[in-house]
Scaffold this active site. Sequence first.
Site, mmCIF file in Angstrom:
data_model
loop_
_atom_site.group_PDB
_atom_site.id
_atom_site.type_symbol
_atom_site.label_atom_id
_atom_site.label_comp_id
_atom_site.label_asym_id
_atom_site.label_seq_id
_atom_site.Cartn_x
_atom_site.Cartn_y
_atom_site.Cartn_z
ATOM 1 N N ASP A 1 48.224 34.055 32.856
ATOM 2 C CA ASP A 1 49.349 33.151 33.099
ATOM 3 C C ASP A 1 50.597 33.539 32.315
ATOM 4 O OD1 ASP A 1 47.544 31.696 34.664
ATOM 5 O OD2 ASP A 1 46.880 30.549 32.929
ATOM 6 N N LYS B 1 52.978 37.070 35.450
ATOM 7 C CA LYS B 1 52.837 38.341 36.186
ATOM 8 C C LYS B 1 53.417 38.219 37.595
ATOM 9 C CE LYS B 1 48.347 38.128 35.504
ATOM 10 N NZ LYS B 1 48.244 37.039 34.530
ATOM 11 N N ALA C 1 42.799 33.654 40.011
ATOM 12 C CA ALA C 1 44.200 33.909 39.669
ATOM 13 C C ALA C 1 45.103 32.856 40.305
ATOM 14 C CB ALA C 1 44.614 35.294 40.169
ATOM 15 N N GLY C 2 46.186 32.560 39.631
ATOM 16 C CA GLY C 2 47.226 31.692 40.195
ATOM 17 C C GLY C 2 48.552 32.276 39.771
ATOM 18 N N HIS C 3 49.264 32.886 40.702
ATOM 19 C CA HIS C 3 50.515 33.578 40.378
ATOM 20 C C HIS C 3 51.696 32.842 41.010
ATOM 21 C CE1 HIS C 3 48.181 37.592 39.689
ATOM 22 N NE2 HIS C 3 47.813 36.630 38.881
ATOM 23 N N ARG D 1 23.896 45.039 43.952
ATOM 24 C CA ARG D 1 23.938 45.740 45.236
ATOM 25 C C ARG D 1 23.363 44.962 46.414
ATOM 26 N NH1 ARG D 1 21.363 50.104 41.754
ATOM 27 N NH2 ARG D 1 21.053 48.135 40.685
ATOM 28 N N GLN E 1 44.414 37.986 35.938
ATOM 29 C CA GLN E 1 43.803 37.705 34.631
ATOM 30 C C GLN E 1 44.527 38.523 33.553
ATOM 31 O OE1 GLN E 1 41.321 38.228 37.456
ATOM 32 N NE2 GLN E 1 41.991 36.124 37.618
ATOM 33 N N THR F 1 36.378 36.895 32.088
ATOM 34 C CA THR F 1 36.061 36.892 33.510
ATOM 35 C C THR F 1 35.081 38.035 33.778
ATOM 36 O OG1 THR F 1 37.007 36.679 35.724
ATOM 37 C CG2 THR F 1 38.035 38.320 34.263
ATOM 38 N N THR G 1 47.764 27.021 37.044
ATOM 39 C CA THR G 1 48.226 27.165 38.424
ATOM 40 C C THR G 1 47.057 27.000 39.403
ATOM 41 O OG1 THR G 1 49.789 28.771 37.545
ATOM 42 C CG2 THR G 1 49.588 28.708 39.928
ATOM 43 N N THR H 1 43.676 25.551 38.460
ATOM 44 C CA THR H 1 42.832 24.366 38.271
ATOM 45 C C THR H 1 43.608 23.155 37.751
ATOM 46 O OG1 THR H 1 42.298 25.119 36.054
ATOM 47 C CG2 THR H 1 40.758 25.739 37.807
ATOM 48 N N GLY H 2 44.858 23.338 37.361
ATOM 49 C CA GLY H 2 45.659 22.236 36.832
ATOM 50 C C GLY H 2 45.287 21.838 35.405
ATOM 51 N N PRO I 1 45.197 21.606 31.409
ATOM 52 C CA PRO I 1 46.213 21.891 30.386
ATOM 53 C C PRO I 1 45.870 23.206 29.688
ATOM 54 C CG PRO I 1 45.103 19.773 29.976
ATOM 55 C CD PRO I 1 44.402 20.408 31.116
ATOM 56 N N VAL J 1 63.828 34.456 30.878
ATOM 57 C CA VAL J 1 64.564 33.304 30.342
ATOM 58 C C VAL J 1 64.480 32.092 31.275
ATOM 59 C CG1 VAL J 1 66.156 34.657 28.916
ATOM 60 C CG2 VAL J 1 66.735 34.210 31.316
HETATM 61 P P1 GDP Z 1 50.658 34.529 36.201
HETATM 62 O O1 GDP Z 1 49.275 34.056 36.462
HETATM 63 O O2 GDP Z 1 50.698 35.567 35.116
HETATM 64 O O3 GDP Z 1 51.377 34.996 37.430
HETATM 65 O O4 GDP Z 1 51.461 33.280 35.638
HETATM 66 P P2 GDP Z 1 51.446 31.758 36.203
HETATM 67 O O5 GDP Z 1 52.255 31.701 37.431
HETATM 68 O O6 GDP Z 1 50.051 31.243 36.262
HETATM 69 O O7 GDP Z 1 52.120 30.994 34.997
HETATM 70 C C1 GDP Z 1 53.398 31.341 34.526
HETATM 71 C C2 GDP Z 1 54.310 30.110 34.627
HETATM 72 O O8 GDP Z 1 55.486 30.347 33.896
HETATM 73 C C3 GDP Z 1 54.743 29.822 36.046
HETATM 74 O O9 GDP Z 1 54.923 28.445 36.195
HETATM 75 C C4 GDP Z 1 56.086 30.556 36.141
HETATM 76 O O10 GDP Z 1 56.931 30.006 37.137
HETATM 77 C C5 GDP Z 1 56.628 30.323 34.764
HETATM 78 N N1 GDP Z 1 57.530 31.353 34.210
HETATM 79 C C6 GDP Z 1 57.475 32.703 34.350
HETATM 80 N N2 GDP Z 1 58.428 33.283 33.590
HETATM 81 C C7 GDP Z 1 59.083 32.298 32.952
HETATM 82 C C8 GDP Z 1 60.160 32.270 31.992
HETATM 83 O O11 GDP Z 1 60.685 33.289 31.552
HETATM 84 N N3 GDP Z 1 60.557 31.027 31.571
HETATM 85 C C9 GDP Z 1 59.979 29.872 32.021
HETATM 86 N N4 GDP Z 1 60.422 28.706 31.549
HETATM 87 N N5 GDP Z 1 58.970 29.873 32.900
HETATM 88 C C10 GDP Z 1 58.523 31.062 33.353
HETATM 89 P P1 IMO Z 2 45.946 34.651 36.249
HETATM 90 O O1 IMO Z 2 45.869 35.851 37.151
HETATM 91 C C1 IMO Z 2 44.159 32.226 33.090
HETATM 92 C C2 IMO Z 2 39.774 32.283 32.801
HETATM 93 C C3 IMO Z 2 39.075 30.970 33.084
HETATM 94 C C4 IMO Z 2 37.856 31.124 32.187
HETATM 95 C C5 IMO Z 2 37.520 32.603 32.318
HETATM 96 C C6 IMO Z 2 36.428 32.918 33.340
HETATM 97 O O2 IMO Z 2 46.582 33.468 36.883
HETATM 98 O O3 IMO Z 2 46.504 35.005 34.920
HETATM 99 P P2 IMO Z 2 36.336 32.901 35.990
HETATM 100 O O4 IMO Z 2 36.591 31.803 36.973
HETATM 101 O O5 IMO Z 2 37.206 34.095 36.160
HETATM 102 O O6 IMO Z 2 34.890 33.274 35.904
HETATM 103 O O7 IMO Z 2 36.699 32.235 34.556
HETATM 104 O O8 IMO Z 2 38.721 33.232 32.715
HETATM 105 N N1 IMO Z 2 40.691 32.757 33.863
HETATM 106 C C7 IMO Z 2 42.020 32.672 33.793
HETATM 107 N N2 IMO Z 2 42.830 32.120 32.865
HETATM 108 N N3 IMO Z 2 44.683 32.865 34.143
HETATM 109 C C8 IMO Z 2 43.902 33.460 35.063
HETATM 110 O O9 IMO Z 2 44.401 34.222 36.067
HETATM 111 C C9 IMO Z 2 42.497 33.340 34.937
HETATM 112 N N4 IMO Z 2 41.451 33.762 35.673
HETATM 113 C C10 IMO Z 2 40.355 33.407 35.001
HETATM 114 O O10 IMO Z 2 39.885 29.877 32.708
HETATM 115 O O11 IMO Z 2 38.211 30.890 30.848
HETATM 116 MG MG MG Z 3 48.186 32.257 36.527
#
Ligand code: GDP
Ligand code: IMO
Ligand code: MG
Length: 427
Positions: A13, A16, A39-41, A145, A226, A241, A301, A303-304, A306, A417
């Site tokens: 998170d 990326k 993943a949640g991007h 396998r 991840q 993971t 992103t 599972t919601g 915190p 930023v």
């Molecule tokens: P990822 O899994 O690495 O793609 O990251 P996520 O999308 O799960 O979480 C990153 C969060 O930070 C998202 O809500 C983005 O919109 C937000 N974000 C990314 N870059 C910035 C930044 O420079 N500043 C702020 N405030 N938020 C950012």
């Molecule tokens: P992105 O791509 C943050 C964490 C889970 C758990 C561990 C194993 O959005 O950065 P899994 O379901 O993969 O077997 O869980 O890995 N985890 C992540 N944490 N961002 C992710 O992906 C994650 N993908 C898995 O919370 O601790």
């Molecule tokens: Mg993410």
Amino acid sequence: MASSVIVGTQWGDEGKGKIIDIMAKKADLVIRSSGGNNAGHTVVHGDEVYKLHLLPSGILYPKTTCLIGSGVVVDPKVLLGEISEMNKRGVTCDNLRIDSRADIIMPWHRELDRLEEEFKAKQTGVNVGTTGRGIGPCYTDKARRVGIRMYDLCRPECLKKLVKNTGELNNLMIEKVYGGQPLDLDAIFEEYKAYGEQLAKYEADGSVITFESYNDGKTVLFEGAQATLLDIDFGTYPFVTSSHPIAGGACIGTGVGPKLIDEVIGVGKSYTTRVGNGPFPTELNDDLGDLIRNRGGEFGTTTGRPRRTGWFDAVIMRHAVRVNGLTALAINKFDTLSGIGTLKVCVAYKKSDGTVLKDFPVTLEELADCTPIYEEIEGYDGDLSDCRKFDELPEKCRSYITRLEELCGCPITIIGVGAGNDQVIFR
Ligand code: GDP
Ligand code: IMO
Ligand code: MG
């Protein structure tokens, strides 16, 4: 550079998705090479926010081919849902390709993920805190396998045989090991046959696509999912993971050699977060941690949940620089730390016998014996969200960035930023 690997440097998170989306504008091919819908991007274009789980973050650009590589585990139901959502928002997804070798997440994988977590919690008092998407059990089937791959999903005769054999094996695990309810394999076959029919048009040989694109001088981006500390070997095992999110995983999960990689960009945050269980040396279990969580919108992103929050850890970042062979860093969220007062950075760890560690320990036992050694850095104020040049940042923010670069041993060439795809500074 013709090809770039983008990897997470912390526990995920890091932003990326944003960096990939920005770079994808000029890319011909974007590849997801590991993980699945754990993943949640997030990609933000003006007021439009896209949360992508399986679709590569270049999907918004119709001319960019988006490949789900052989190393990814694909939940076809989730993927079809994501495609349909994108279609509703005017994104065709006609530029999507899925490698025939990618393993398919089946309902028994989700069920076993849940049962294994329950079992671990009962047995040891602590589970991994997975995303519950069936990721680990799917990779387990691959390693032993018996997995069902994209190729099989798209061919009913192959699918039927494998749903029977692999399904039976998994049902035995569900029933005999965990005391759960076996799943209806006939119903699963019918459901997944229909998914295969819908996804068949995307099936391709990702290794060939990637190799030929690169050799034709096209720009190729490998989208990490991840992060380094969640890598099954180089992360905080067993709180990781089940795949290889590190840079080397890009080659394995696509089917190309390391000589095809020109640069490796590590994405991080100006602080650290983690979702799920496991060690986190610089964690802030206090009001400041809550403040950073709220200001940074640190809620998962996928599972919601915190996200746990803490200070920037240069020990972790040096580990990421080494393990991934980083050529540059992209650090996001400098805006989040503005106005919070004095900043701390972990520069090394101290063990109970007084030994100072500069490198991230191999075992959790050693890590548990470590406390962070912090350096205090003057905080910065002001609204950073409109800064587009390094010189426009407050002086103290620039000093913080320069100090992070020194401590990590890697240049920070991209500075985040804000969440928007224009809210970056390139140096
Ligand atoms: P990822 O899994 O690495 O793609 O990251 P996520 O999308 O799960 O979480 C990153 C969060 O930070 C998202 O809500 C983005 O919109 C937000 N974000 C990314 N870059 C910035 C930044 O420079 N500043 C702020 N405030 N938020 C950012
Ligand atoms: P992105 O791509 C943050 C964490 C889970 C758990 C561990 C194993 O959005 O950065 P899994 O379901 O993969 O077997 O869980 O890995 N985890 C992540 N944490 N961002 C992710 O992906 C994650 N993908 C898995 O919370 O601790
Ligand atoms: Mg993410």
